[in-house]
Design an enzyme around this catalytic site. Structure first.
Site, PDB file in Angstrom:
ATOM      1  CB  THR A  50      19.940  42.330  68.912  1.00 54.83           C
ATOM      2  OG1 THR A  50      18.672  42.933  68.675  1.00 54.83           O
ATOM      3  CG2 THR A  50      20.602  41.994  67.608  1.00 54.83           C
ATOM      4  CB  VAL A  51      24.024  41.873  71.902  1.00 56.38           C
ATOM      5  CG1 VAL A  51      25.440  41.405  72.206  1.00 56.38           C
ATOM      6  CG2 VAL A  51      24.054  43.049  70.941  1.00 56.38           C
ATOM      7  N   GLY A  84      31.223  46.842  66.410  1.00 56.21           N
ATOM      8  CA  GLY A  84      30.576  45.519  66.346  1.00 56.21           C
ATOM      9  C   GLY A  84      31.565  44.378  66.256  1.00 56.21           C
ATOM     10  CB  ILE A 140      35.606  45.669  63.249  1.00 54.72           C
ATOM     11  CG1 ILE A 140      34.665  45.779  62.052  1.00 54.72           C
ATOM     12  CG2 ILE A 140      37.040  46.007  62.862  1.00 54.72           C
ATOM     13  CD1 ILE A 140      34.538  47.199  61.498  1.00 54.72           C
ATOM     14  N   GLY A 156      17.617  45.202  62.758  1.00 55.90           N
ATOM     15  CA  GLY A 156      18.230  45.059  64.094  1.00 55.90           C
ATOM     16  C   GLY A 156      19.520  45.839  64.262  1.00 55.90           C
ATOM     17  CD  GLU A 168      22.242  51.585  70.019  1.00 51.88           C
ATOM     18  OE1 GLU A 168      22.158  51.358  71.229  1.00 51.88           O
ATOM     19  OE2 GLU A 168      22.912  50.871  69.244  1.00 51.88           O
ATOM     20  CE  LYS A 174      29.010  51.946  68.232  1.00 49.26           C
ATOM     21  NZ  LYS A 174      28.175  51.770  67.038  1.00 49.26           N
TER      22      LYS A 174
HETATM   23  N1  HSE Z   1      23.050  51.070  66.642  1.00 50.11           N
HETATM   24  C1  HSE Z   1      24.403  50.690  66.476  1.00 50.11           C
HETATM   25  C2  HSE Z   1      24.798  50.858  65.015  1.00 50.11           C
HETATM   26  C3  HSE Z   1      24.573  49.262  66.898  1.00 50.11           C
HETATM   27  O1  HSE Z   1      23.894  51.035  64.186  1.00 50.11           O
HETATM   28  O2  HSE Z   1      25.972  50.843  64.705  1.00 50.11           O
HETATM   29  C4  HSE Z   1      26.009  48.808  66.965  1.00 50.11           C
HETATM   30  O3  HSE Z   1      26.741  49.546  67.884  1.00 50.11           O
END
Ligand code: HSE
Length: 388
Positions: A10-11, A122, A124, A175, A178, A193
């Site tokens: 994805t990324v 993400g 932000i 998407g 994880e 995080k």
């Molecule tokens: N699985 C993570 C979420 C992806 O849903 O926030 C982004 O870090």
């Protein structure tokens, strides 16, 4: 400037798409020279390789984007890239939260940068904003909705009364989740995080195994209904506070009153707040997951590194101690049977379940109650009454 991308999920594919379909002149200077894919996978583009040495030994590649996810081989590949004098930009929270001190030290030793805006919240610009706040202020606290998947699930359960499993399946399709969504629903992704945010906010590397983490795996439709009755909404929150050279952190569901800003955060969106000594409270809101917002954050880091705007901002040797007796909060424990404990102010039956209210507890006391609940009912659910 030539870069390589490790992983084309994805990324990684988002980074490639934004750079190759560039609309900003700044991106014209960046060229994706190589993409690492797994051995045995079809090489759909001529620049795809399956051997990391093709990348780290290429003197023209100045920067490596690590977007493979998971602990291994991401850990080994990040170290290889740093020791070969490549800057590293990563979106991988899991590997970073466990190894941030080692990676940062290695980056400094090799005169390169490690950047990770995309790892937390993400799209932000959270990491950059905390760094900026800290140039003037001591950051005493941060908290927020830091996981898109669980917010999507909780929002769907609250708004459309969907089942947990259906809402999770949709978050996976979109998407956000994880590869193993346990990391999302058990709060581990938020925990990662929180560790990364602590490093920036408190300029200290904290021990990921020291603080508690409760997720939403066991949430039931009746829990949503119970809190709705109290005019509250459930959100999964990661938070940390600093008290001198001590800190407190935890991940757990919070019941917000409907007028709180966090209560209005819908779908997969994230919101995160910092508290600074002169700036006061600042809130950051936006897309916390998904292909293009996350890729956007990766590319912001690349641009900062190439325009020499990046600095080292973490003192990897500085440690602060975890202390779970600093703050007091109100909690609700839900089990399938009534429990007794002098700490319970009230036990309220609701649709076959029991909601135990306990006020003014430290994190340590709350953990004790959670153990008691877990022994009685493995599918217990614990939540904090949000007081932000
Ligand atoms: N699985 C993570 C979420 C992806 O849903 O926030 C982004 O870090």
């Amino acid at each position: 400037m030539k870069i390589a991308i490790l992983g084309f999920g994805t990324v990684g594919s988002g980074v490639y798409d934004i750079i190759t379909n560039q609309t900003s002149p700044l991106l014209a200077n960046i060229k994706v020279a190589k993409i690492l894919i797994r051995k045995g996978k079809e090489k759909k583009l001529p620049i795809m390789v399956d051997d990391i040495t093709d990348i780290v030994n290429d003197p023209e590649i100045a920067l490596v984007v690590e977007s493979m996810g998971g602990l291994h081989p991401a850990y080994e590949y990040i170290k290889l890239a740093l020791t070969h004098g490549k800057h590293v930009v990563t979106a991988n929270k899991a590997v970073l939260a466990r190894n941030i001190a080692e990676f940062e030290a290695l980056a400094k030793e090799n005169g390169v940068f490690l950047s990770f805006e995309a790892s937390t919240a993400g799209g932000i610009p959270w990491i950059a904003s905390v760094e900026k706040a800290r140039r003037i202020d001591a950051v005493s606290r941060f908290y927020g909705i830091l996981n898109g998947t669980t917010n999507y699930i909780l929002d769907s359960m609250d708004e459309r009364e969907e089942d947990f499993a259906d809402a999770l399946a949709k978050a996976q399709e979109l998407g956000y989740a994880e590869a193993d969504p346990s990391a999302d629903i058990d709060g581990v992704d938020v925990k990662n995080k929180v560790v990364i945010s602590c490093a920036i906010a408190f300029n200290s590397v904290v021990d990921i195994d020291s603080f508690p983490c409760f997720g939403i795996r066991n949430i039931d439709k009746r829990d949503i209904a119970y809190f709705k009755r109290e005019n509250r909404i459930v959100k999964l929150i990661g938070e940390a506070s600093r008290f001198g050279d001590k800190y407190e952190a935890f991940v757990m569901p919070n019941a917000f009153t409907r007028d709180a800003m966090e209560a209005t955060v819908r779908r997969n969106l994230n919101i995160v707040t910092l508290c600074g000594s002169t700036i006061g409270e600042l809130k950051f809101y936006g897309q916390g997951a998904g292909k293009f917002p996350t890729a956007n954050a990766v590319i912001q880091d690349i641009l900062d590194i190439f325009s020499e705007k990046t600095e080292y901002t973490i003192d990897v040797k500085r440690k602060i101690d975890y202390d779970d007796t600093q703050s007091k909060n109100n909690y609700v424990l839900r089990t399938d049977r009534a429990l007794t404990n002098p700490l319970f102010r009230a036990v309220i039956p609701f649709e076959g379940l029991y909601y135990h209210h306990a006020d003014g507890l430290t994190i340590r006391e709350m953990r004790g109650l959670a153990e008691q609940a877990g022994e009685a009912d493995k599918r217990f659910f614990i939540i904090k009454q949000a007081d932000f």
